[in-house]
Motif scaffolding. Structure first.
Motif, mmCIF file in Angstrom:
data_model
loop_
_atom_site.group_PDB
_atom_site.id
_atom_site.type_symbol
_atom_site.label_atom_id
_atom_site.label_comp_id
_atom_site.label_asym_id
_atom_site.label_seq_id
_atom_site.Cartn_x
_atom_site.Cartn_y
_atom_site.Cartn_z
ATOM 1 N N GLY A 123 4.326 5.453 -6.279
ATOM 2 C CA GLY A 123 4.599 5.493 -7.644
ATOM 3 C C GLY A 123 5.350 4.323 -8.137
ATOM 4 N N PHE A 124 5.512 3.334 -7.293
ATOM 5 C CA PHE A 124 6.433 2.004 -7.794
ATOM 6 C C PHE A 124 5.507 1.334 -8.954
ATOM 7 C CE2 PHE A 124 8.606 3.085 -4.192
ATOM 8 C CZ PHE A 124 10.170 2.503 -4.384
ATOM 9 N N THR A 125 6.102 0.589 -10.067
ATOM 10 C CA THR A 125 5.248 0.295 -11.083
ATOM 11 C C THR A 125 4.805 -1.111 -10.718
ATOM 12 O OG1 THR A 125 6.802 1.255 -12.714
ATOM 13 C CG2 THR A 125 5.329 -0.596 -13.295
ATOM 14 N N ARG A 126 5.282 -1.950 -9.941
ATOM 15 C CA ARG A 126 4.917 -3.382 -9.715
ATOM 16 C C ARG A 126 5.326 -3.877 -8.567
ATOM 17 N NH1 ARG A 126 5.127 -5.120 -15.070
ATOM 18 N NH2 ARG A 126 6.673 -3.339 -15.789
ATOM 19 N N TYR A 127 4.736 -4.960 -8.132
ATOM 20 C CA TYR A 127 4.926 -5.464 -6.600
ATOM 21 C C TYR A 127 4.738 -7.027 -7.031
ATOM 22 C CZ TYR A 127 4.862 -5.860 -1.490
ATOM 23 O OH TYR A 127 5.219 -6.159 -0.390
ATOM 24 N N TRP A 128 6.148 -7.760 -6.823
ATOM 25 C CA TRP A 128 6.279 -9.267 -7.191
ATOM 26 C C TRP A 128 6.613 -9.832 -6.044
ATOM 27 C CZ3 TRP A 128 9.293 -9.842 -12.648
ATOM 28 C CH2 TRP A 128 8.502 -9.647 -13.478
ATOM 29 N N MET A 129 6.259 -11.208 -5.744
ATOM 30 C CA MET A 129 6.574 -11.855 -5.033
ATOM 31 C C MET A 129 7.157 -13.313 -5.581
ATOM 32 S SD MET A 129 3.137 -11.264 -2.288
ATOM 33 C CE MET A 129 4.268 -11.756 -1.140
ATOM 34 N N ALA A 130 7.983 -13.966 -4.752
ATOM 35 C CA ALA A 130 8.543 -15.091 -5.187
ATOM 36 C C ALA A 130 8.365 -16.321 -4.718
ATOM 37 C CB ALA A 130 10.351 -14.733 -5.018
ATOM 38 N N SER B 254 -2.682 -12.773 -4.666
ATOM 39 C CA SER B 254 -4.005 -12.512 -4.677
ATOM 40 C C SER B 254 -4.581 -11.687 -3.492
ATOM 41 C CB SER B 254 -4.933 -13.776 -4.639
ATOM 42 O OG SER B 254 -6.263 -13.486 -4.503
ATOM 43 N N HIS B 255 -3.738 -11.924 -2.417
ATOM 44 C CA HIS B 255 -4.000 -11.282 -1.000
ATOM 45 C C HIS B 255 -3.431 -9.599 -1.471
ATOM 46 C CE1 HIS B 255 -4.203 -10.447 3.262
ATOM 47 N NE2 HIS B 255 -2.839 -10.377 3.308
ATOM 48 N N VAL B 256 -2.511 -9.512 -2.059
ATOM 49 C CA VAL B 256 -1.879 -8.102 -2.352
ATOM 50 C C VAL B 256 -2.893 -7.310 -3.206
ATOM 51 C CG1 VAL B 256 -0.008 -6.677 -3.408
ATOM 52 C CG2 VAL B 256 0.447 -8.757 -1.867
ATOM 53 N N LEU B 257 -3.153 -8.069 -4.288
ATOM 54 C CA LEU B 257 -4.347 -7.612 -5.069
ATOM 55 C C LEU B 257 -5.522 -7.014 -4.506
ATOM 56 C CD1 LEU B 257 -3.782 -10.025 -8.232
ATOM 57 C CD2 LEU B 257 -3.427 -7.567 -8.459
ATOM 58 N N HIS B 258 -5.873 -7.874 -3.608
ATOM 59 C CA HIS B 258 -7.198 -7.503 -2.779
ATOM 60 C C HIS B 258 -7.021 -6.299 -2.096
ATOM 61 C CE1 HIS B 258 -8.973 -11.531 -3.882
ATOM 62 N NE2 HIS B 258 -10.366 -10.942 -3.945
ATOM 63 N N ASN B 259 -5.816 -5.994 -1.566
ATOM 64 C CA ASN B 259 -5.530 -4.953 -0.651
ATOM 65 C C ASN B 259 -5.010 -3.792 -1.153
ATOM 66 O OD1 ASN B 259 -6.283 -5.877 2.215
ATOM 67 N ND2 ASN B 259 -5.429 -7.655 1.319
ATOM 68 N N THR B 260 -4.959 -3.442 -2.659
ATOM 69 C CA THR B 260 -4.232 -2.421 -3.260
ATOM 70 C C THR B 260 -5.135 -2.107 -4.406
ATOM 71 O OG1 THR B 260 -3.030 -3.997 -4.752
ATOM 72 C CG2 THR B 260 -1.911 -2.880 -2.711
ATOM 73 N N ASP B 261 -4.985 -1.041 -5.134
ATOM 74 C CA ASP B 261 -6.046 -0.575 -6.023
ATOM 75 C C ASP B 261 -5.224 -0.533 -7.577
ATOM 76 O OD1 ASP B 261 -8.021 -0.111 -3.881
ATOM 77 O OD2 ASP B 261 -6.637 1.789 -3.573
ATOM 78 N N GLN C 199 0.834 -1.221 -0.073
ATOM 79 C CA GLN C 199 -0.024 -0.057 0.029
ATOM 80 C C GLN C 199 0.989 1.341 -0.134
ATOM 81 O OE1 GLN C 199 -2.332 -0.850 3.516
ATOM 82 N NE2 GLN C 199 -3.876 -2.066 2.233
ATOM 83 N N HIS C 200 1.931 1.250 0.685
ATOM 84 C CA HIS C 200 2.772 2.317 0.583
ATOM 85 C C HIS C 200 3.624 2.659 -0.624
ATOM 86 C CE1 HIS C 200 2.760 2.461 5.212
ATOM 87 N NE2 HIS C 200 3.095 3.676 5.092
ATOM 88 N N VAL C 201 4.121 1.485 -1.283
ATOM 89 C CA VAL C 201 4.733 1.770 -2.644
ATOM 90 C C VAL C 201 3.835 2.072 -3.871
ATOM 91 C CG1 VAL C 201 6.773 0.351 -1.852
ATOM 92 C CG2 VAL C 201 4.915 -0.851 -2.883
ATOM 93 N N GLU C 202 2.560 1.677 -3.519
ATOM 94 C CA GLU C 202 1.724 2.043 -4.645
ATOM 95 C C GLU C 202 1.393 3.411 -4.414
ATOM 96 O OE1 GLU C 202 -2.483 0.106 -5.824
ATOM 97 O OE2 GLU C 202 -2.729 1.089 -3.996
ATOM 98 N N LYS C 203 1.379 4.024 -3.348
ATOM 99 C CA LYS C 203 1.019 5.213 -2.901
ATOM 100 C C LYS C 203 2.225 6.183 -3.571
ATOM 101 C CE LYS C 203 1.359 6.718 1.099
ATOM 102 N NZ LYS C 203 1.383 6.858 2.609
#
Length: 332
Positions: free
Chosen positions: A43-50, A68-75, A37-41
């Motif tokens: 201006g980071f482009t993408r958020y990947w998990m490994a 899925s959990h991150v997608l549900h909690n970001t916009d 939620q912070h990095v979305e605000k």
């Protein structure tokens, strides 16, 4: 510095969902959502998990579920895998999982693919039931997976078929670099743990690149460890958690992510220190000005289109602050 420069370079996040000493996987996922939620605000482009398995200090083993959990909690931020280790899975299952994610969150899902197991041999056997599948079969598995999205098979991936899900190839050597180039796919290189192979792999990718329906020209992302803090001294101390993590991998001790220490010379041997300096040689550690100059140099050396930042920091607030400092640099 290359013509592109930092101002024209995208920045993204790789989250290993670290489980810290004294913490739990549940804490890790709460921290993941907070960081996303912070990095979305910012201006980071993408958020990947490994995808990693049998590693107590990494919680993202069920990678598509964590995504899925991150997608549900970001916009708006793109969320994806960095990566899914394709030899561990039936391509049809991956197509269905990411088809489902893309259906639920259209235009926000990335599918990064690797060919390593992301674990040890015994765990790989538990994942696959046997080890008959060879990582060298990766090109055929990739072709099968992409065929499900294209609707080329008699068996159909529902959801998945007909969806435009960006496929990336990930690598720490030349194999995936060359394959990504030949297929005209974007390529992400793991400089954060294989810095000595970076230049050769990127040269191979660019020289073998063939334009495709996906890309007209090469697109390079590089992973980089960044530990940023308000002072160089604080950053160097925070970085000892990352150093201890790699030391534990070398020693095969599998501890949770450890708190920082004042003096790593009390922890590692001279031989271990030299080995880790090789593996972590591209790490960027320091205050805002120090990190900015090192990011400029790294971008000039790699001419990367995008940098994926990994900040393995024990204290969550300090980890968030590290990304905040990076956001200040890239938004100047």
């Amino acid at each position: 510095m290359s013509v592109k420069g930092l101002a024209n370079t995208k920045f993204s996040v790789l989250d290993l969902a670290p489980v810290i000493e004294g913490g739990t996987p549940a804490d890790s996922f709460r921290n993941t959502v907070d960081l996303a939620q912070h990095v979305e605000k910012w201006g980071f482009t993408r958020y990947w998990m490994a995808e990693h398995h049998n590693m107590p200090f990494i919680a993202s083993s069920a990678t598509s579920v964590a995504i899925s959990h991150v997608l549900h909690n970001t916009d708006s931020i793109r969320v994806g895998s960095g990566g899914v280790m394709l030899p561990n899975h039936a391509p049809l299952v991956v197509a269905e999982q990411f088809g489902t994610l893309e259906t639920l969150f259209p235009g926000r899902v990335d599918l990064g693919l690797g060919r390593a197991p992301g674990t040890d041999g015994m765990t790989a056997r538990a994942l696959r039931r046997n080890l008959d599948s060879d990582p060298n079969e990766f090109p055929a598995m990739l072709d099968e997976l992409r065929g499900y999205f294209a609707g080329d098979h008699h068996i159909r991936a529902i959801p998945g078929e007909g969806l435009d899900i960006p496929v990336w190839l990930l690598g720490s050597s030349g194999f995936s670099a060359q394959l990504a180039g030949q297929l005209g796919l974007p390529f992400s290189f793991a400089s954060h743990f294989s810095p000595n192979n970076t230049r050769g792999a990127l040269n191979l990718y660019r020289s073998s690149f063939q334009p495709s329906e996906t890309l007209d020209e090469p697109y390079v992302m590089v992973g980089v460890n960044v530990i940023a803090a308000d002072t160089d001294e604080e950053a160097e101390r925070l970085a000892t958690s990352l150093q201890q993590q790699f030391l534990n991998l070398v020693r095969n001790t599998n501890h949770l992510l450890q708190p920082p220490v004042d003096d790593m010379d009390e922890v590692w041997t001279a031989q271990e220190k030299a080995a880790l300096r090789q593996q972590l040689g591209a790490s960027i550690i320091g205050s805002k000005e120090t990190v900015k100059e090192q990011l400029k140099k790294f971008q000039a050396d790699t001419e990367a289109d995008e940098m994926m930042v990994i900040s393995q920091i024990y204290d969550h607030d300090a980890r968030v602050r590290s990304y905040e400092i990076i956001s200040e640099i890239i938004n100047e």
